[in-house]
Every structure is written in structure tokens, then in C-alpha cells.
Motif scaffolding. Structure first.
Motif, short mmCIF file in Angstrom:
data_model
loop_
_atom_site.label_atom_id
_atom_site.label_comp_id
_atom_site.label_asym_id
_atom_site.label_seq_id
_atom_site.Cartn_x
_atom_site.Cartn_y
_atom_site.Cartn_z
N ALA A 24 27.69 92.27 14.90
CA ALA A 24 28.28 92.73 16.17
C ALA A 24 27.86 91.87 17.36
N ASN A 25 26.74 91.18 17.24
CA ASN A 25 26.29 90.33 18.35
C ASN A 25 27.24 89.17 18.60
N TYR A 26 27.96 88.73 17.59
CA TYR A 26 28.92 87.66 17.80
C TYR A 26 30.02 88.09 18.78
N LEU A 27 30.36 89.39 18.78
CA LEU A 27 31.36 89.88 19.72
C LEU A 27 30.87 89.76 21.16
N VAL A 28 29.58 90.04 21.37
CA VAL A 28 28.98 89.86 22.69
C VAL A 28 29.03 88.40 23.09
N TRP A 29 28.73 87.51 22.15
CA TRP A 29 28.76 86.08 22.45
C TRP A 29 30.18 85.62 22.77
N GLU A 31 32.35 87.42 24.32
CA GLU A 31 32.54 87.83 25.71
C GLU A 31 31.88 86.83 26.66
N VAL A 32 30.70 86.36 26.30
CA VAL A 32 30.02 85.34 27.10
C VAL A 32 30.89 84.09 27.18
N GLY A 33 31.47 83.69 26.06
CA GLY A 33 32.35 82.53 26.03
C GLY A 33 33.60 82.71 26.89
N ARG A 34 34.20 83.89 26.80
CA ARG A 34 35.39 84.21 27.61
C ARG A 34 35.06 84.14 29.08
N THR A 35 33.94 84.72 29.46
CA THR A 35 33.52 84.71 30.86
C THR A 35 33.30 83.28 31.34
N GLU A 36 32.71 82.44 30.48
CA GLU A 36 32.48 81.04 30.84
C GLU A 36 33.80 80.29 31.02
N SER A 107 40.51 87.11 20.06
CA SER A 107 40.62 88.42 20.68
C SER A 107 41.84 88.41 21.59
N GLN A 108 42.62 89.47 21.50
CA GLN A 108 43.81 89.58 22.33
C GLN A 108 43.56 90.65 23.39
N HIS A 109 43.98 90.34 24.62
CA HIS A 109 43.75 91.21 25.77
C HIS A 109 45.05 91.43 26.53
N VAL A 110 45.15 92.59 27.13
CA VAL A 110 46.25 92.90 28.03
C VAL A 110 45.65 93.41 29.32
#
Length: 138
Positions: A24-29, A31-36, A107-110
Motif C-alpha cells: 500500500a505504500n507504493y500508492l502513497v509514493w 501520490e507524491v509523484g503526482r504532486t511533483e 491512476s485515473q482521476h476526475v
């Protein structure tokens, strides 16, 4: 195609009894990548939230290829895999210190209005983001 990279030092708390990063920590990472990536494009997700817009995950795909361990440094690579003005699909590769791929994902977002959860058209509400995403995608 714009690819953002972010280094993550694997902390002990992110590992499981087997000494590898808990999945599950990869999902957090991610998010870090997306934010970057968003930051490198010149924006901040918090600014979107101030406008009453949030961006929930609507689909997620993750493939685990190679374990990462405490003390290693992972590299999270993030890009816009698909974008149609409403939906954004981010692509990810998480690399081991030797450069081998440890994890891939999408990951897909709306974007939706926070109060109603109704989708918005990004190009209408955030034309600057729209233009940046168009330029950055594949």
C-alpha cells in the motif's frame, strides 16, 4: 512527454515483516509523484481545492515487479498517460536503486465539485491546467 522524477528513501516503517516495502505504500509514493508532476507543471493541487474542486481516484492499476527494501532509494517517475479534458490518467514507474522497474501503475482521476461530487470540465474551470496537461501528455 513530461516525466517528473522524485526520490523516496525507504523508511523502516514502510516495510513489512518480510523486510520489503508494504504494497500500500507504493500508492502513497504515487501520490507524491503526482504532486511533483503537478508542481513541475506550475500548479498546486491545494489551489484547486481552494476553488471547491477535488480530484478523487476512480480507477487504479498496480503491478509489482521487484521488491524494495529498507534503506534503498526508490525513484518515482510520473507522467500524464491520458487526458481528455475531464479525466486524467497518470502513469507511474517506481525504480529500484539499480534502475530496474519495481512497480508500474496507473491512476485515473476526475475533478468534481466538493459539495456535489459532480464532475467538471477541466478546460472550462482551469484553462491553464488544461493547456499544461495537453502539452505534457504523450
Amino acid at each position: 512527454m513530461k516525466v517528473a522524477e522524485k526520490q523516496i528513501e525507504v523508511r523502516y516503517a514502510e516495510t513489512d515483516q518480510m523486510g520489503v516495502v508494504y504494497h500500500a505504500n507504493y500508492l502513497v509514493w504515487m501520490e507524491v509523484g503526482r504532486t511533483e508532476l503537478i508542481k513541475q507543471l506550475g500548479f498546486h493541487y491545494a489551489d484547486m481545492e481552494k476553488e471547491g474542486i477535488i480530484s478523487p481516484v476512480v480507477d487504479l492499476q498496480v503491478s509489482y515487479k521487484k521488491p524494495l527494501h529498507y534503506g534503498e532509494t526508490a525513484t518515482v517517475r510520473t507522467w500524464i498517460d491520458a487526458y481528455d479534458g475531464i479525466r486524467v490518467t497518470y502513469g507511474y514507474e517506481i525504480l529500484a536503486p539499480d534502475g530496474e522497474v519495481a512497480v508500474t501503475g496507473k491512476s485515473q482521476h476526475v475533478c468534481v465539485k466538493r459539495d456535489t461530487f459532480r464532475p467538471i470540465v477541466i478546460r472550462k474551470y482551469f484553462p491553464d491546467w488544461h493547456e499544461a496537461y495537453e502539452r505534457a501528455k504523450r
